[in-house]
Write a protein that holds these residues in place. Structure first.
Motif, mmCIF file in Angstrom:
data_model
loop_
_atom_site.group_PDB
_atom_site.id
_atom_site.type_symbol
_atom_site.label_atom_id
_atom_site.label_comp_id
_atom_site.label_asym_id
_atom_site.label_seq_id
_atom_site.Cartn_x
_atom_site.Cartn_y
_atom_site.Cartn_z
ATOM 1 N N TRP A 135 -13.599 11.107 106.260
ATOM 2 C CA TRP A 135 -13.983 10.286 105.012
ATOM 3 C C TRP A 135 -13.926 8.576 105.532
ATOM 4 O O TRP A 135 -13.007 8.393 106.365
ATOM 5 C CB TRP A 135 -12.823 10.164 103.967
ATOM 6 N N SER A 136 -14.723 7.920 105.113
ATOM 7 C CA SER A 136 -14.698 6.419 105.358
ATOM 8 C C SER A 136 -15.341 5.533 103.929
ATOM 9 O O SER A 136 -15.622 6.166 103.082
ATOM 10 C CB SER A 136 -15.367 6.188 106.485
ATOM 11 N N ASN A 137 -15.067 4.398 104.070
ATOM 12 C CA ASN A 137 -15.603 3.441 102.888
ATOM 13 C C ASN A 137 -15.161 3.845 101.819
ATOM 14 O O ASN A 137 -15.779 3.850 100.759
ATOM 15 C CB ASN A 137 -16.964 3.551 103.119
ATOM 16 N N LEU A 138 -13.749 3.921 101.587
ATOM 17 C CA LEU A 138 -13.096 4.459 100.364
ATOM 18 C C LEU A 138 -12.990 3.201 99.321
ATOM 19 O O LEU A 138 -12.668 2.004 99.663
ATOM 20 C CB LEU A 138 -11.611 4.790 100.646
ATOM 21 N N GLN A 139 -13.358 3.353 98.118
ATOM 22 C CA GLN A 139 -13.682 2.361 97.028
ATOM 23 C C GLN A 139 -12.827 2.964 95.898
ATOM 24 O O GLN A 139 -13.171 3.921 95.443
ATOM 25 C CB GLN A 139 -15.116 1.899 96.815
ATOM 26 N N ILE A 140 -12.211 1.933 94.985
ATOM 27 C CA ILE A 140 -11.662 2.129 93.841
ATOM 28 C C ILE A 140 -12.267 1.271 92.809
ATOM 29 O O ILE A 140 -12.550 -0.039 93.066
ATOM 30 C CB ILE A 140 -10.148 1.731 93.873
ATOM 31 N N SER A 141 -12.667 1.796 91.718
ATOM 32 C CA SER A 141 -13.444 0.852 90.585
ATOM 33 C C SER A 141 -12.714 0.914 89.184
ATOM 34 O O SER A 141 -12.175 2.061 89.071
ATOM 35 C CB SER A 141 -14.647 1.454 90.248
ATOM 36 N N LEU A 170 -19.218 15.863 111.247
ATOM 37 C CA LEU A 170 -17.935 15.506 112.283
ATOM 38 C C LEU A 170 -17.029 16.719 112.347
ATOM 39 O O LEU A 170 -16.976 17.040 111.249
ATOM 40 C CB LEU A 170 -17.485 14.201 112.188
ATOM 41 N N ASP A 171 -16.243 16.583 113.578
ATOM 42 C CA ASP A 171 -15.181 17.488 113.523
ATOM 43 C C ASP A 171 -14.035 16.715 112.804
ATOM 44 O O ASP A 171 -13.721 15.229 113.352
ATOM 45 C CB ASP A 171 -14.710 17.581 114.929
ATOM 46 N N CYS A 172 -13.173 17.025 111.922
ATOM 47 C CA CYS A 172 -12.200 16.126 111.308
ATOM 48 C C CYS A 172 -10.635 16.481 111.469
ATOM 49 O O CYS A 172 -10.343 17.687 111.538
ATOM 50 C CB CYS A 172 -12.510 16.270 109.703
ATOM 51 N N ASN A 173 -9.775 15.550 111.707
ATOM 52 C CA ASN A 173 -8.423 15.577 111.885
ATOM 53 C C ASN A 173 -8.159 15.718 110.253
ATOM 54 O O ASN A 173 -8.141 14.937 109.375
ATOM 55 C CB ASN A 173 -7.745 14.645 112.530
ATOM 56 N N ASP A 174 -6.774 16.571 110.117
ATOM 57 C CA ASP A 174 -6.287 16.837 109.017
ATOM 58 C C ASP A 174 -5.086 15.508 108.798
ATOM 59 O O ASP A 174 -3.880 15.705 109.038
ATOM 60 C CB ASP A 174 -5.465 18.035 108.880
ATOM 61 N N VAL A 175 -5.599 14.571 108.401
ATOM 62 C CA VAL A 175 -4.644 13.540 108.139
ATOM 63 C C VAL A 175 -5.272 12.594 106.836
ATOM 64 O O VAL A 175 -6.531 12.706 106.538
ATOM 65 C CB VAL A 175 -4.701 12.288 109.381
ATOM 66 N N LEU A 176 -4.301 12.312 106.070
ATOM 67 C CA LEU A 176 -4.871 11.509 104.789
ATOM 68 C C LEU A 176 -5.401 10.123 105.249
ATOM 69 O O LEU A 176 -4.804 9.329 106.144
ATOM 70 C CB LEU A 176 -3.463 11.449 103.951
ATOM 71 N N ILE A 177 -6.457 9.606 104.656
ATOM 72 C CA ILE A 177 -7.264 8.488 104.561
ATOM 73 C C ILE A 177 -6.816 7.772 103.443
ATOM 74 O O ILE A 177 -7.324 8.386 102.376
ATOM 75 C CB ILE A 177 -8.639 8.380 104.866
ATOM 76 N N GLY A 178 -6.204 6.639 103.275
ATOM 77 C CA GLY A 178 -6.001 6.078 102.049
ATOM 78 C C GLY A 178 -6.441 4.633 101.814
ATOM 79 O O GLY A 178 -6.669 4.080 102.981
ATOM 80 N N THR A 179 -6.468 4.166 100.720
ATOM 81 C CA THR A 179 -6.810 2.633 100.285
ATOM 82 C C THR A 179 -6.037 2.550 98.974
ATOM 83 O O THR A 179 -5.606 3.338 98.356
ATOM 84 C CB THR A 179 -8.234 2.707 100.218
ATOM 85 N N ASP A 180 -5.967 1.213 98.668
ATOM 86 C CA ASP A 180 -4.923 0.594 97.391
ATOM 87 C C ASP A 180 -5.978 -0.732 97.166
ATOM 88 O O ASP A 180 -6.477 -1.119 97.907
ATOM 89 C CB ASP A 180 -3.715 0.622 97.751
#
Length: 128
Positions: free
Chosen positions: A58-64, A85-95
Motif C-alpha cells: 500500500w502507498s499514497n494513503l489519504q484521509i478525507s 508486488l510481493d508484500c511484507n506483513d507490516v502496517l503502513i500508517g498515516t495520520d
C-alpha cells in the motif's frame, strides 16, 4: 539524424520499466479518531485521525473529511494497493489533523469508516 537518436532513446527509456504497477485505490481502515466531547463556539477544534493499511503493497494513503449535511461529517481513508508486488506483513500508517470551527450551538456527528470496517461514531457538543 540527431533528433531521431534522441527520440529513439526517449522511447527506449519510457518502455523499460522495472515492474508494471498494477493496482487500484481502495478504502483502508481508520483505527482511531481523537475528537473532543465539548467545545465553545468559535474555538478551533482539532480532529486527529489515524489510518492503516495491512501490508507494504500500500502507498499514497489519504484521509478525507466530508460534510454530509449541517450536523454530520464522514471521515474516510484510501490508499493505493499495488497487488502485483510481493508484500511484507507490516502496517503502513498515516495520520492527519483537521481543524474545524463551529459557529453555532448544537451537536455535530462524525462517522469514521464504511462497511466492511468497524464504523466509529463520535459526537461534539458545541456550547456558548
Amino acid at each position: 539524424m540527431k533528433y531521431i537518436h534522441i527520440i529513439l532513446i526517449a522511447i527506449l527509456l519510457l518502455s523499460c520499466s522495472g515492474e508494471d504497477e498494477k493496482g487500484q485505490y481502495k478504502p483502508i481502515v481508520i483505527a482511531n479518531t481523537e475528537i473532543p466531547l465539548t467545545v465553545k463556539i468559535g474555538e478551533v477544534v482539532p480532529i486527529h485521525v489515524y489510518a492503516y493499511a495491512p501490508n507494504s503493497c500500500w502507498s499514497n494513503l489519504q484521509i478525507s473529511l466530508t460534510k454530509n449535511d449541517e450536523n454530520h461529517y464522514q471521515i474516510t481513508a484510501t490508499g493505493f494497493d499495488n497487488e502485483s508486488l510481493d508484500c511484507n506483513d507490516v502496517l503502513i500508517g498515516t495520520d492527519t489533523v483537521f481543524n474545524l470551527t463551529f459557529n453555532r450551538v448544537g451537536e455535530f456527528y462524525f462517522q469514521s469508516n464504511k462497511s466492511p470496517y468497524t464504523i466509529l461514531y463520535d459526537t461534539i457538543s458545541v456550547m456558548k
